[in-house]
Write a protein that holds these residues in place. Structure first.
Motif, PDB file in Angstrom:
ATOM      1  N   ASN A 110      -4.620   7.349   4.536  1.00 54.24           N
ATOM      2  CA  ASN A 110      -5.408   8.643   4.182  1.00 54.24           C
ATOM      3  C   ASN A 110      -5.577   9.342   5.266  1.00 54.24           C
ATOM      4  OD1 ASN A 110      -7.032   9.676   2.217  1.00 54.24           O
ATOM      5  ND2 ASN A 110      -8.735   9.167   3.685  1.00 54.24           N
ATOM      6  N   GLU A 111      -5.897   8.888   6.462  1.00 57.72           N
ATOM      7  CA  GLU A 111      -6.119   9.715   7.601  1.00 57.72           C
ATOM      8  C   GLU A 111      -4.941  10.262   8.193  1.00 57.72           C
ATOM      9  OE1 GLU A 111      -9.303  10.338   9.020  1.00 57.72           O
ATOM     10  OE2 GLU A 111     -10.001   9.500   7.135  1.00 57.72           O
ATOM     11  N   ILE A 112      -3.784   9.575   8.498  1.00 53.81           N
ATOM     12  CA  ILE A 112      -2.405  10.007   8.918  1.00 53.81           C
ATOM     13  C   ILE A 112      -1.989  11.024   8.157  1.00 53.81           C
ATOM     14  CG2 ILE A 112      -0.385   9.354  10.015  1.00 53.81           C
ATOM     15  CD1 ILE A 112      -1.672   6.927  11.061  1.00 53.81           C
ATOM     16  N   ASP A 118      -7.222  -2.589   3.136  1.00 53.14           N
ATOM     17  CA  ASP A 118      -7.977  -1.671   3.373  1.00 53.14           C
ATOM     18  C   ASP A 118      -7.737  -0.796   4.697  1.00 53.14           C
ATOM     19  OD1 ASP A 118      -9.540  -2.713   1.099  1.00 53.14           O
ATOM     20  OD2 ASP A 118     -10.820  -3.645   2.166  1.00 53.14           O
ATOM     21  N   LEU A 119      -7.346  -1.454   5.648  1.00 53.86           N
ATOM     22  CA  LEU A 119      -7.022  -0.728   7.113  1.00 53.86           C
ATOM     23  C   LEU A 119      -5.979   0.316   6.570  1.00 53.86           C
ATOM     24  CD1 LEU A 119      -7.402   0.180   9.666  1.00 53.86           C
ATOM     25  CD2 LEU A 119      -6.517  -2.047  10.523  1.00 53.86           C
ATOM     26  N   THR A 120      -4.843  -0.502   6.295  1.00 54.72           N
ATOM     27  CA  THR A 120      -3.779   0.385   5.771  1.00 54.72           C
ATOM     28  C   THR A 120      -3.915   1.582   4.984  1.00 54.72           C
ATOM     29  OG1 THR A 120      -2.188  -1.713   6.003  1.00 54.72           O
ATOM     30  CG2 THR A 120      -1.116   0.240   5.049  1.00 54.72           C
ATOM     31  N   ALA A 121      -4.560   1.530   4.018  1.00 50.01           N
ATOM     32  CA  ALA A 121      -4.961   2.254   3.041  1.00 50.01           C
ATOM     33  C   ALA A 121      -5.606   3.489   3.752  1.00 50.01           C
ATOM     34  CB  ALA A 121      -5.683   1.996   1.837  1.00 50.01           C
ATOM     35  N   TYR A 122      -6.658   3.054   4.585  1.00 44.44           N
ATOM     36  CA  TYR A 122      -7.515   4.052   5.545  1.00 44.44           C
ATOM     37  C   TYR A 122      -6.670   4.803   6.374  1.00 44.44           C
ATOM     38  CZ  TYR A 122     -11.008   5.848   8.513  1.00 44.44           C
ATOM     39  OH  TYR A 122     -11.655   6.595   9.203  1.00 44.44           O
ATOM     40  N   ILE A 140       0.771  -1.060  -0.192  1.00 44.41           N
ATOM     41  CA  ILE A 140      -0.175  -0.021  -0.019  1.00 44.41           C
ATOM     42  C   ILE A 140       0.962   1.114  -0.046  1.00 44.41           C
ATOM     43  CG2 ILE A 140      -1.838   1.325   1.351  1.00 44.41           C
ATOM     44  CD1 ILE A 140      -2.897  -0.847  -0.060  1.00 44.41           C
ATOM     45  N   PHE A 141       2.042   1.392   0.990  1.00 39.25           N
ATOM     46  CA  PHE A 141       2.936   2.390   0.698  1.00 39.25           C
ATOM     47  C   PHE A 141       3.428   2.526  -0.601  1.00 39.25           C
ATOM     48  CE2 PHE A 141       2.398   1.851   5.353  1.00 39.25           C
ATOM     49  CZ  PHE A 141       2.510   3.202   5.852  1.00 39.25           C
ATOM     50  N   TYR A 142       3.807   1.492  -0.932  1.00 40.81           N
ATOM     51  CA  TYR A 142       4.626   1.637  -2.495  1.00 40.81           C
ATOM     52  C   TYR A 142       3.603   2.247  -3.484  1.00 40.81           C
ATOM     53  CZ  TYR A 142       6.843  -0.167  -6.561  1.00 40.81           C
ATOM     54  OH  TYR A 142       7.171  -0.163  -7.972  1.00 40.81           O
ATOM     55  N   VAL A 143       2.297   1.626  -3.652  1.00 40.00           N
ATOM     56  CA  VAL A 143       1.471   2.171  -4.572  1.00 40.00           C
ATOM     57  C   VAL A 143       1.163   3.717  -4.218  1.00 40.00           C
ATOM     58  CG1 VAL A 143      -0.836   2.020  -5.331  1.00 40.00           C
ATOM     59  CG2 VAL A 143       0.513  -0.110  -5.017  1.00 40.00           C
ATOM     60  N   GLY A 197       7.162   7.315   8.109  1.00 41.12           N
ATOM     61  CA  GLY A 197       6.915   5.714   8.015  1.00 41.12           C
ATOM     62  C   GLY A 197       5.848   5.628   9.457  1.00 41.12           C
ATOM     63  N   LEU A 198       5.430   4.366   9.393  1.00 43.21           N
ATOM     64  CA  LEU A 198       4.503   4.196  10.598  1.00 43.21           C
ATOM     65  C   LEU A 198       4.777   2.700  11.091  1.00 43.21           C
ATOM     66  CD1 LEU A 198       0.915   4.968   8.748  1.00 43.21           C
ATOM     67  CD2 LEU A 198       2.344   6.489  10.530  1.00 43.21           C
ATOM     68  N   ASP A 199       4.602   2.566  12.426  1.00 45.37           N
ATOM     69  CA  ASP A 199       4.712   1.152  13.195  1.00 45.37           C
ATOM     70  C   ASP A 199       3.217   0.860  13.476  1.00 45.37           C
ATOM     71  OD1 ASP A 199       7.440   1.022  13.337  1.00 45.37           O
ATOM     72  OD2 ASP A 199       7.445   2.179  15.095  1.00 45.37           O
TER      73      ASP A 199
END
Length: 81
Positions: free
Chosen positions: A65-67, A58-62, A21-24, A35-37
């Motif tokens: 988006n929020e952070i 889905d959760l990672t993308a969400y 998801i990060f890559y895309v 980055g995120l842990d």
């Protein structure tokens, strides 16, 4: 692993899903300044209709988006993968 050196690594197992998801997002030009842990935990029943890998995507993308305030709508988030 750093956001500017993302790549598939078989030894990371399921962690490749959120990394993807990060890559895309980065390849689509979104600015992710840090980055995120992320710790994933769930109590969703297995028969709920959403696979565990899809849930992670889905959760990672969400979260991204929020952070990172990417201003994606839910359709955009669903289409990232």
């Amino acid at each position: 692993m750093y956001l500017n050196h993302l790549h598939y690594d078989e030894s990371l197992g399921w962690a490749n899903y959120p990394l993807g998801i990060f890559y895309v997002l980065i390849s689509k030009g979104y600015h992710l300044p840090f980055g995120l842990d992320i710790y994933y935990s769930s109590n969703i029943p297995l028969a709920s209709g959403l696979s565990s890998s899809a849930s992670i995507l889905d959760l990672t993308a969400y979260l991204c988006n929020e952070i990172y305030t990417l201003e994606l709508d839910r359709k955009d988030i669903a289409m990232i993968k």
